[in-house]
Enzyme design. Structure first.
Site, PDB file in Angstrom:
ATOM      1  N   ARG A  33       0.834  -1.218   0.000  1.00 46.54           N
ATOM      2  CA  ARG A  33       0.000   0.000   0.000  1.00 46.54           C
ATOM      3  C   ARG A  33       0.862   1.259   0.000  1.00 46.54           C
ATOM      4  O   ARG A  33       0.531   2.238  -0.649  1.00 46.54           O
ATOM      5  CB  ARG A  33      -0.965  -0.018   1.179  1.00 46.54           C
ATOM      6  CG  ARG A  33      -2.001  -1.108   0.986  1.00 46.54           C
ATOM      7  CD  ARG A  33      -3.136  -1.052   1.972  1.00 46.54           C
ATOM      8  NE  ARG A  33      -3.820  -2.333   1.955  1.00 46.54           N
ATOM      9  CZ  ARG A  33      -4.685  -2.743   2.863  1.00 46.54           C
ATOM     10  NH1 ARG A  33      -4.983  -1.958   3.880  1.00 46.54           N
ATOM     11  NH2 ARG A  33      -5.262  -3.922   2.761  1.00 46.54           N
ATOM     12  N   GLU A 177     -13.002 -15.041  10.846  1.00 44.80           N
ATOM     13  CA  GLU A 177     -13.241 -14.275   9.616  1.00 44.80           C
ATOM     14  C   GLU A 177     -13.175 -15.172   8.387  1.00 44.80           C
ATOM     15  O   GLU A 177     -12.094 -15.432   7.861  1.00 44.80           O
ATOM     16  CB  GLU A 177     -12.209 -13.146   9.473  1.00 44.80           C
ATOM     17  CG  GLU A 177     -12.419 -12.308   8.221  1.00 44.80           C
ATOM     18  CD  GLU A 177     -11.363 -11.234   8.001  1.00 44.80           C
ATOM     19  OE1 GLU A 177     -10.351 -11.212   8.724  1.00 44.80           O
ATOM     20  OE2 GLU A 177     -11.555 -10.422   7.095  1.00 44.80           O
ATOM     21  N   LYS A 219     -16.461 -12.042  11.819  1.00 45.70           N
ATOM     22  CA  LYS A 219     -16.099 -10.950  10.900  1.00 45.70           C
ATOM     23  C   LYS A 219     -16.425 -11.422   9.499  1.00 45.70           C
ATOM     24  O   LYS A 219     -15.892 -12.431   9.039  1.00 45.70           O
ATOM     25  CB  LYS A 219     -14.611 -10.600  11.025  1.00 45.70           C
ATOM     26  CG  LYS A 219     -14.177  -9.509  10.037  1.00 45.70           C
ATOM     27  CD  LYS A 219     -12.898  -8.830  10.475  1.00 45.70           C
ATOM     28  CE  LYS A 219     -12.421  -7.844   9.429  1.00 45.70           C
ATOM     29  NZ  LYS A 219     -11.404  -6.919   9.944  1.00 45.70           N
ATOM     30  N   SER A 261     -14.343  -4.445   4.846  1.00 46.97           N
ATOM     31  CA  SER A 261     -14.774  -3.652   3.688  1.00 46.97           C
ATOM     32  C   SER A 261     -14.404  -4.340   2.375  1.00 46.97           C
ATOM     33  O   SER A 261     -15.067  -4.101   1.351  1.00 46.97           O
ATOM     34  CB  SER A 261     -14.245  -2.222   3.751  1.00 46.97           C
ATOM     35  OG  SER A 261     -12.840  -2.169   3.848  1.00 46.97           O
ATOM     36  N   GLY A 262     -13.354  -5.135   2.367  1.00 46.04           N
ATOM     37  CA  GLY A 262     -13.096  -6.057   1.261  1.00 46.04           C
ATOM     38  C   GLY A 262     -12.749  -5.454  -0.087  1.00 46.04           C
ATOM     39  O   GLY A 262     -12.778  -6.163  -1.092  1.00 46.04           O
ATOM     40  N   GLY A 263     -12.444  -4.145  -0.149  1.00 49.56           N
ATOM     41  CA  GLY A 263     -12.147  -3.526  -1.437  1.00 49.56           C
ATOM     42  C   GLY A 263     -13.297  -2.680  -1.967  1.00 49.56           C
ATOM     43  O   GLY A 263     -13.200  -2.099  -3.039  1.00 49.56           O
ATOM     44  N   ARG A 292      -9.324  -0.919   4.714  1.00 54.01           N
ATOM     45  CA  ARG A 292      -9.184  -0.015   3.567  1.00 54.01           C
ATOM     46  C   ARG A 292     -10.213   1.113   3.532  1.00 54.01           C
ATOM     47  O   ARG A 292      -9.872   2.257   3.246  1.00 54.01           O
ATOM     48  CB  ARG A 292      -9.235  -0.822   2.267  1.00 54.01           C
ATOM     49  CG  ARG A 292      -7.937  -1.534   1.987  1.00 54.01           C
ATOM     50  CD  ARG A 292      -8.083  -2.568   0.909  1.00 54.01           C
ATOM     51  NE  ARG A 292      -8.776  -3.754   1.379  1.00 54.01           N
ATOM     52  CZ  ARG A 292      -9.068  -4.797   0.614  1.00 54.01           C
ATOM     53  NH1 ARG A 292      -8.755  -4.788  -0.654  1.00 54.01           N
ATOM     54  NH2 ARG A 292      -9.666  -5.846   1.132  1.00 54.01           N
TER      55      ARG A 292
HETATM   56  P1  13P Z   1     -10.664  -4.543   4.670  1.00 51.49           P
HETATM   57  O1  13P Z   1     -11.683  -3.691   5.381  1.00 51.49           O
HETATM   58  O2  13P Z   1      -9.691  -3.726   3.869  1.00 51.49           O
HETATM   59  O3  13P Z   1     -11.290  -5.653   3.889  1.00 51.49           O
HETATM   60  O4  13P Z   1      -9.773  -5.231   5.776  1.00 51.49           O
HETATM   61  C1  13P Z   1     -10.401  -5.828   6.856  1.00 51.49           C
HETATM   62  C2  13P Z   1      -9.645  -7.003   7.279  1.00 51.49           C
HETATM   63  O5  13P Z   1      -9.216  -7.066   8.402  1.00 51.49           O
HETATM   64  C3  13P Z   1      -9.440  -8.109   6.327  1.00 51.49           C
HETATM   65  O6  13P Z   1      -8.909  -9.210   6.996  1.00 51.49           O
END
Ligand code: 13P
Length: 347
Positions: A33, A177, A219, A261-263, A292
């Site tokens: 990043r 998660e 999660k 948030s996943g992108g 992100r």
């Molecule tokens: P994002 O919100 O960027 O998806 O990251 C959350 C996270 O902890 C992924 O494992």
């Protein structure tokens, strides 16, 4: 296992008006990043950037927890106060990512499982003694031609269950998660069908391996169409399907539910969270655990104005106020600026 403690920590993490910052990017991910915005990839820059997030005054009010990666877990503010102690004093519970990333699942092309169970008891003891109150383990489920297989979903559920029970034996709340990836051309209907399979298998294994559900946080991804299929993301549809899937397939005695948030762009992630909150009441506390969608506008600004720490902090404060409004179903989307639209896809 201290059940009342685990339950209290889980409840605190998802309590009203609060949520979790995921700041547990591995060194490799953090460097990736930084490279995209031309920031030198040094340990000190990673520390300084995390310090901006942690010490933004609104963090104290809005964050219930921060998930750290090992490097950051042991780092300190410029005054020499360990981040985890700063957080504990500010009412922000320190958490730790304990998985060790992804490896191919042999025999199943395109599918990956998560490693890190070896040596986990020793690592949990070390983190607990240093103040960690919760942990995170991420498994990944991709949607594509013929995948995910039941074998992959089952293997991940088994590993998540073993991890979760181990955490609880060390009085650490496990965040489980199973991330269903946004990448792909799948429809929202296909995403929902996969999430149902993932939740059903996950909770079967958690129960079989004697995990104490009120002391666990899920999660999860939201139910959304794949980002590469050119399909529109309709907020009302995302909320309806996400809430339906959660309510029907996640045990109501669970400790809480948080979203990654996943992108998604910040605008997408915050708007979807807002609609999900409005579709309540929910059987558990439901909040954010974004990386992100919270961080991207901050990193982008800081990369271009490296000496303006206050400016970077005020962008993060704005992110936090917006996400917490969304968490409580009170988001005013007209207050969201340009970075909210472009945010995460750029980084
Ligand atoms: P994002 O919100 O960027 O998806 O990251 C959350 C996270 O902890 C992924 O494992």
């Amino acid at each position: 296992m201290n059940e009342p403690l685990l339950e209290a920590v889980a409840k605190y993490l998802v309590s009203p008006g609060r949520g979790i910052l995921a700041a547990d990017e591995s060194t490799a991910s953090a460097n990736k990043r930084f490279a995209l915005v031309n920031v030198e990839q040094t340990e000190e820059n990673r520390r300084l950037y995390r310090e901006i997030l942690i010490t933004t005054p609104e963090s104290k009010r809005i964050l219930s927890g921060i998930i750290f990666y090992d490097e950051t877990f042991w780092q300190s503010t410029k005054e020499g106060k360990p981040f985890k102690e700063y957080c504990a004093e500010a009412g922000i519970l320190p958490g730790i990512k304990v998985d060790e990333g992804l490896v191919d699942l042999p025999g199943f092309p395109g599918e990956k499982i998560t490693k890190g169970l070896d040596g986990l008891p020793e690592r949990l003891a070390k983190y607990r003694d240093a103040g960690a109150k919760f942990a995170k383990w991420r498994s990944v489920i991709a949607i594509g031609e013929g995948i995910p297989s039941d074998n992959l979903i089952g293997a991940n559920a088994f590993i998540l269950a073993r991890y979760a029970r181990l955490c609880q034996d060390y009085d650490i709340v496990p965040i489980v998660e199973p991330e269903v990836l946004f990448d792909g051309t799948h429809t929202i209907e296909e995403c929902e069908a996969v999430m149902v399979r993932v939740y059903d298998m996950l909770f079967t294994f958690l129960k079989e391996y004697r995990v104490y559900l009120p002391g666990v946080i899920l999660k999860t991804s939201m139910v959304i169409p794949g980002k590469d299929g050119g399909r529109e993301m309709v907020v009302a549809d995302v909320a309806l399907r996400t809430v339906r899937t959660l309510h029907d397939h996640v045990p109501h005695e669970l400790g809480g539910v948080v979203f990654l948030s996943g992108g998604q762009t910040p605008l997408q992630a915050f708007s979807n969270l807002n609609a999900i909150a409005k579709a309540g009441p929910h059987p558990w506390g439901v909040t954010f655990s974004f990386s992100r969608a919270l961080q991207d506008p901050v990193l982008k600004y800081w990369a271009e104005h490296r000496d303006d720490i206050q400016g970077a902090m005020s962008i993060f404060a704005h992110q936090l106020k917006s996400v917490v409004d969304a968490r409580d179903g009170n988001l005013d989307t007209t207050s969201l600026g340009g970075d909210f639209v472009s945010g995460s896809q750029d980084l």
